[in-house]
Design a protein around this motif. Sequence first.
Motif, PDB file in Angstrom:
ATOM      1  N   PHE A 116       1.075  -1.046   0.134  1.00  0.00           N
ATOM      2  CA  PHE A 116       0.256   0.191   0.246  1.00  0.00           C
ATOM      3  C   PHE A 116       1.063   1.119   0.055  1.00  0.00           C
ATOM      4  O   PHE A 116       0.399   2.378  -0.466  1.00  0.00           O
ATOM      5  CB  PHE A 116      -0.858   0.159   1.579  1.00  0.00           C
ATOM      6  CG  PHE A 116      -1.778   0.819   1.266  1.00  0.00           C
ATOM      7  CD1 PHE A 116      -2.620   1.384   0.097  1.00  0.00           C
ATOM      8  CD2 PHE A 116      -1.922   1.785   1.976  1.00  0.00           C
ATOM      9  CE1 PHE A 116      -3.869   2.094   0.510  1.00  0.00           C
ATOM     10  CE2 PHE A 116      -3.158   3.137   1.737  1.00  0.00           C
ATOM     11  CZ  PHE A 116      -3.743   2.962   1.530  1.00  0.00           C
ATOM     12  N   ALA A 117       2.127   1.458   0.436  1.00  0.00           N
ATOM     13  CA  ALA A 117       3.184   2.589   0.700  1.00  0.00           C
ATOM     14  C   ALA A 117       2.780   2.798  -0.144  1.00  0.00           C
ATOM     15  O   ALA A 117       3.473   3.947  -1.170  1.00  0.00           O
ATOM     16  CB  ALA A 117       3.788   1.822   1.861  1.00  0.00           C
ATOM     17  N   LEU A 132       7.107   1.923 -14.355  1.00  0.00           N
ATOM     18  CA  LEU A 132       7.526   1.982 -12.711  1.00  0.00           C
ATOM     19  C   LEU A 132       6.688   0.298 -12.090  1.00  0.00           C
ATOM     20  O   LEU A 132       7.019  -0.789 -11.328  1.00  0.00           O
ATOM     21  CB  LEU A 132       7.477   2.841 -11.824  1.00  0.00           C
ATOM     22  CG  LEU A 132       8.184   3.971 -11.764  1.00  0.00           C
ATOM     23  CD1 LEU A 132       7.724   5.125 -11.370  1.00  0.00           C
ATOM     24  CD2 LEU A 132      10.062   3.561 -11.469  1.00  0.00           C
ATOM     25  N   ARG A 133       5.471   0.192 -12.990  1.00  0.00           N
ATOM     26  CA  ARG A 133       4.567  -0.526 -12.625  1.00  0.00           C
ATOM     27  C   ARG A 133       5.663  -2.375 -12.893  1.00  0.00           C
ATOM     28  O   ARG A 133       5.260  -3.091 -12.187  1.00  0.00           O
ATOM     29  CB  ARG A 133       3.097  -0.572 -13.800  1.00  0.00           C
ATOM     30  CG  ARG A 133       2.318   0.773 -12.979  1.00  0.00           C
ATOM     31  CD  ARG A 133       1.422   0.504 -14.365  1.00  0.00           C
ATOM     32  NE  ARG A 133       0.864   1.522 -13.483  1.00  0.00           N
ATOM     33  CZ  ARG A 133      -0.117   2.353 -14.240  1.00  0.00           C
ATOM     34  NH1 ARG A 133      -1.029   1.948 -15.375  1.00  0.00           N
ATOM     35  NH2 ARG A 133      -1.008   3.211 -13.780  1.00  0.00           N
ATOM     36  N   LEU A 134       5.837  -2.202 -14.267  1.00  0.00           N
ATOM     37  CA  LEU A 134       6.513  -3.432 -14.146  1.00  0.00           C
ATOM     38  C   LEU A 134       7.888  -3.863 -13.410  1.00  0.00           C
ATOM     39  O   LEU A 134       7.858  -4.879 -12.954  1.00  0.00           O
ATOM     40  CB  LEU A 134       7.625  -3.467 -15.896  1.00  0.00           C
ATOM     41  CG  LEU A 134       7.952  -4.410 -16.173  1.00  0.00           C
ATOM     42  CD1 LEU A 134       7.270  -5.501 -16.614  1.00  0.00           C
ATOM     43  CD2 LEU A 134       8.682  -4.096 -17.754  1.00  0.00           C
ATOM     44  N   LEU A 135       8.625  -2.970 -13.175  1.00  0.00           N
ATOM     45  CA  LEU A 135       9.586  -3.475 -11.837  1.00  0.00           C
ATOM     46  C   LEU A 135       8.703  -3.644 -10.862  1.00  0.00           C
ATOM     47  O   LEU A 135       9.666  -4.658 -10.182  1.00  0.00           O
ATOM     48  CB  LEU A 135      10.207  -2.006 -11.912  1.00  0.00           C
ATOM     49  CG  LEU A 135      11.860  -1.585 -10.848  1.00  0.00           C
ATOM     50  CD1 LEU A 135      12.336  -2.960 -11.871  1.00  0.00           C
ATOM     51  CD2 LEU A 135      12.599  -0.569 -11.068  1.00  0.00           C
ATOM     52  N   VAL A 136       7.654  -3.298 -10.461  1.00  0.00           N
ATOM     53  CA  VAL A 136       7.186  -3.499  -9.344  1.00  0.00           C
ATOM     54  C   VAL A 136       6.742  -5.111  -9.190  1.00  0.00           C
ATOM     55  O   VAL A 136       6.633  -6.105  -8.355  1.00  0.00           O
ATOM     56  CB  VAL A 136       6.170  -2.908  -8.001  1.00  0.00           C
ATOM     57  CG1 VAL A 136       5.295  -2.983  -7.256  1.00  0.00           C
ATOM     58  CG2 VAL A 136       6.730  -0.968  -7.531  1.00  0.00           C
ATOM     59  N   TYR A 137       6.084  -5.267 -10.799  1.00  0.00           N
ATOM     60  CA  TYR A 137       5.837  -6.418 -10.966  1.00  0.00           C
ATOM     61  C   TYR A 137       6.275  -7.572 -11.035  1.00  0.00           C
ATOM     62  O   TYR A 137       6.443  -8.591 -10.796  1.00  0.00           O
ATOM     63  CB  TYR A 137       4.155  -6.494 -11.885  1.00  0.00           C
ATOM     64  CG  TYR A 137       3.767  -7.712 -11.600  1.00  0.00           C
ATOM     65  CD1 TYR A 137       2.187  -7.644 -11.009  1.00  0.00           C
ATOM     66  CD2 TYR A 137       3.442  -8.558 -12.859  1.00  0.00           C
ATOM     67  CE1 TYR A 137       2.013  -9.100 -11.057  1.00  0.00           C
ATOM     68  CE2 TYR A 137       2.060  -9.926 -12.563  1.00  0.00           C
ATOM     69  CZ  TYR A 137       1.678  -9.713 -12.303  1.00  0.00           C
ATOM     70  OH  TYR A 137       0.693 -10.918 -12.079  1.00  0.00           O
ATOM     71  N   THR A 200      -0.267  -4.356  -5.133  1.00  0.00           N
ATOM     72  CA  THR A 200       0.558  -2.959  -5.124  1.00  0.00           C
ATOM     73  C   THR A 200      -0.261  -2.417  -6.728  1.00  0.00           C
ATOM     74  O   THR A 200      -0.627  -0.957  -6.059  1.00  0.00           O
ATOM     75  CB  THR A 200       2.057  -2.929  -5.255  1.00  0.00           C
ATOM     76  OG1 THR A 200       2.626  -3.341  -4.865  1.00  0.00           O
ATOM     77  CG2 THR A 200       2.261  -1.663  -5.664  1.00  0.00           C
ATOM     78  N   LEU A 201      -0.315  -3.848  -7.910  1.00  0.00           N
ATOM     79  CA  LEU A 201      -1.055  -3.076  -8.882  1.00  0.00           C
ATOM     80  C   LEU A 201      -2.464  -2.758  -8.211  1.00  0.00           C
ATOM     81  O   LEU A 201      -3.364  -1.934  -8.698  1.00  0.00           O
ATOM     82  CB  LEU A 201      -0.700  -3.723  -9.933  1.00  0.00           C
ATOM     83  CG  LEU A 201       0.450  -3.905  -9.793  1.00  0.00           C
ATOM     84  CD1 LEU A 201       0.468  -4.794 -11.700  1.00  0.00           C
ATOM     85  CD2 LEU A 201       1.134  -2.449 -10.778  1.00  0.00           C
ATOM     86  N   ILE A 202      -2.815  -3.584  -7.227  1.00  0.00           N
ATOM     87  CA  ILE A 202      -4.510  -3.192  -6.789  1.00  0.00           C
ATOM     88  C   ILE A 202      -4.468  -2.389  -6.306  1.00  0.00           C
ATOM     89  O   ILE A 202      -5.616  -1.700  -6.754  1.00  0.00           O
ATOM     90  CB  ILE A 202      -4.934  -4.371  -5.977  1.00  0.00           C
ATOM     91  CG1 ILE A 202      -5.232  -5.938  -7.503  1.00  0.00           C
ATOM     92  CG2 ILE A 202      -6.192  -3.820  -5.786  1.00  0.00           C
ATOM     93  CD1 ILE A 202      -6.007  -7.561  -6.865  1.00  0.00           C
ATOM     94  N   TYR A 203      -3.660  -2.214  -5.679  1.00  0.00           N
ATOM     95  CA  TYR A 203      -4.244  -0.575  -4.745  1.00  0.00           C
ATOM     96  C   TYR A 203      -3.542   0.448  -5.529  1.00  0.00           C
ATOM     97  O   TYR A 203      -4.383   1.233  -5.216  1.00  0.00           O
ATOM     98  CB  TYR A 203      -2.631  -1.188  -3.632  1.00  0.00           C
ATOM     99  CG  TYR A 203      -3.409  -1.888  -2.835  1.00  0.00           C
ATOM    100  CD1 TYR A 203      -4.636  -1.968  -2.138  1.00  0.00           C
ATOM    101  CD2 TYR A 203      -2.188  -2.413  -1.908  1.00  0.00           C
ATOM    102  CE1 TYR A 203      -4.923  -2.700  -0.921  1.00  0.00           C
ATOM    103  CE2 TYR A 203      -2.163  -3.303  -1.132  1.00  0.00           C
ATOM    104  CZ  TYR A 203      -3.545  -3.430  -0.624  1.00  0.00           C
ATOM    105  OH  TYR A 203      -3.635  -4.756   0.375  1.00  0.00           O
ATOM    106  N   LEU A 204      -2.741   0.621  -6.675  1.00  0.00           N
ATOM    107  CA  LEU A 204      -2.834   1.549  -7.374  1.00  0.00           C
ATOM    108  C   LEU A 204      -3.841   2.125  -8.095  1.00  0.00           C
ATOM    109  O   LEU A 204      -3.884   3.145  -8.569  1.00  0.00           O
ATOM    110  CB  LEU A 204      -1.334   1.726  -8.305  1.00  0.00           C
ATOM    111  CG  LEU A 204      -0.866   2.478  -9.136  1.00  0.00           C
ATOM    112  CD1 LEU A 204      -0.320   3.302  -8.313  1.00  0.00           C
ATOM    113  CD2 LEU A 204      -0.381   1.737  -9.504  1.00  0.00           C
ATOM    114  N   ALA A 205      -4.575   0.759  -8.507  1.00  0.00           N
ATOM    115  CA  ALA A 205      -5.585   1.457  -9.214  1.00  0.00           C
ATOM    116  C   ALA A 205      -7.065   0.976  -8.856  1.00  0.00           C
ATOM    117  O   ALA A 205      -7.489   2.657  -9.102  1.00  0.00           O
ATOM    118  CB  ALA A 205      -6.767  -0.697 -10.410  1.00  0.00           C
ATOM    119  N   ALA A 206      -6.650   1.489  -7.246  1.00  0.00           N
ATOM    120  CA  ALA A 206      -7.654   1.419  -6.215  1.00  0.00           C
ATOM    121  C   ALA A 206      -7.410   3.341  -6.095  1.00  0.00           C
ATOM    122  O   ALA A 206      -8.096   3.953  -6.270  1.00  0.00           O
ATOM    123  CB  ALA A 206      -7.618   1.072  -4.961  1.00  0.00           C
TER     124      ALA A 206
END
Length: 320
Positions: A116-117, A132-137, A200-206
């Motif tokens: 979430f952070a 950045l999303r690719l890097l996190v996933y 992280t991607l789910i939280y980012l979409a929210a």
Amino acid sequence: MSAPTLSTAKAAEPRRTRPGEHGGRPPGGSLKRALRRNLTAHGFLMGAVLCFSFFSWYPMVREFLLAFQKTEDGRTTWAGWSNLTTVFNDPAFWQAWENTLLFTALALLLGFAVPFAVALVLNEFRHAQGYLRLLVYLPVMLPPVASVLLFKYLYDPGHGLLNEFLAFLHLPQQQWLQDPDTAMLSVVIAATWMNMGGATLIYLAALQSIPGELYEAAELDGAGLLRKIWHVTVPQTRLILSVMLLMQIIATMQVFTEPFLLTNGAGPEGSTTTVVYLIYQYAFNFNNYGSAAALGLVLLVLLAGFSAAYVRLNRGSDDD
């Protein structure tokens, strides 16, 4: 004024549809098409139901039956409550539950808060968001064995990267996976890194669905960063947070891969023995499938009860 001609009268007369004529299509055409479309949809649905029944419901029913059976010399007999008695009288049962609850608590502190952070930080970037999303996933896309080998190198007591960093800071080196005091925490850190990408991607979409006017109104009221997160971000993402919390607890209570690959399952002095690993030991090390099924049934009942209570409490809070 001239009288209307015959051709004009015929043109003005509305065309009568012949019996059985509906735009050149037979009367049952639409019914047949609807029936064919429904049959196709129900065919795909039936395939999904069959797959779900075969791979999900049948194993659960089979496990329930196996929990009250005992197999000896190729013969299966009813054992009653003896498998459950064996499981509850095993000292490893209580240690496994203690380790599992400890893993769940640590995973909630790290695996629930850290994604979430990270999503909050990523939401502030206006450029290179896709990268950045690719890097996190990326850790989620890596095979678990590759990720475990990476962390085994990091945790190596001799020349691991973490111990090299501690030596650079003139701090004492640690036996990360060999010390009972640090083994579970090391497993939790590895599991958090391996699985945080999806959350992280789910939280980012929210976060991206929150209207910007709410933050502007909070700024006009003099709210700082923390107050905006607490009074705007958290209430607006409460549903996603509650669902992810439930899924996180269910997933961490069934942890197996990380301790099995990092510490060979049991760990030093049994410090990383989890409930699912104990099920694995009963089934494949002790050939006691009845006790393994009984322990799996206990885990299933506890998780189902917790899920039902959690959903009921959340429903009550939503109604209020």
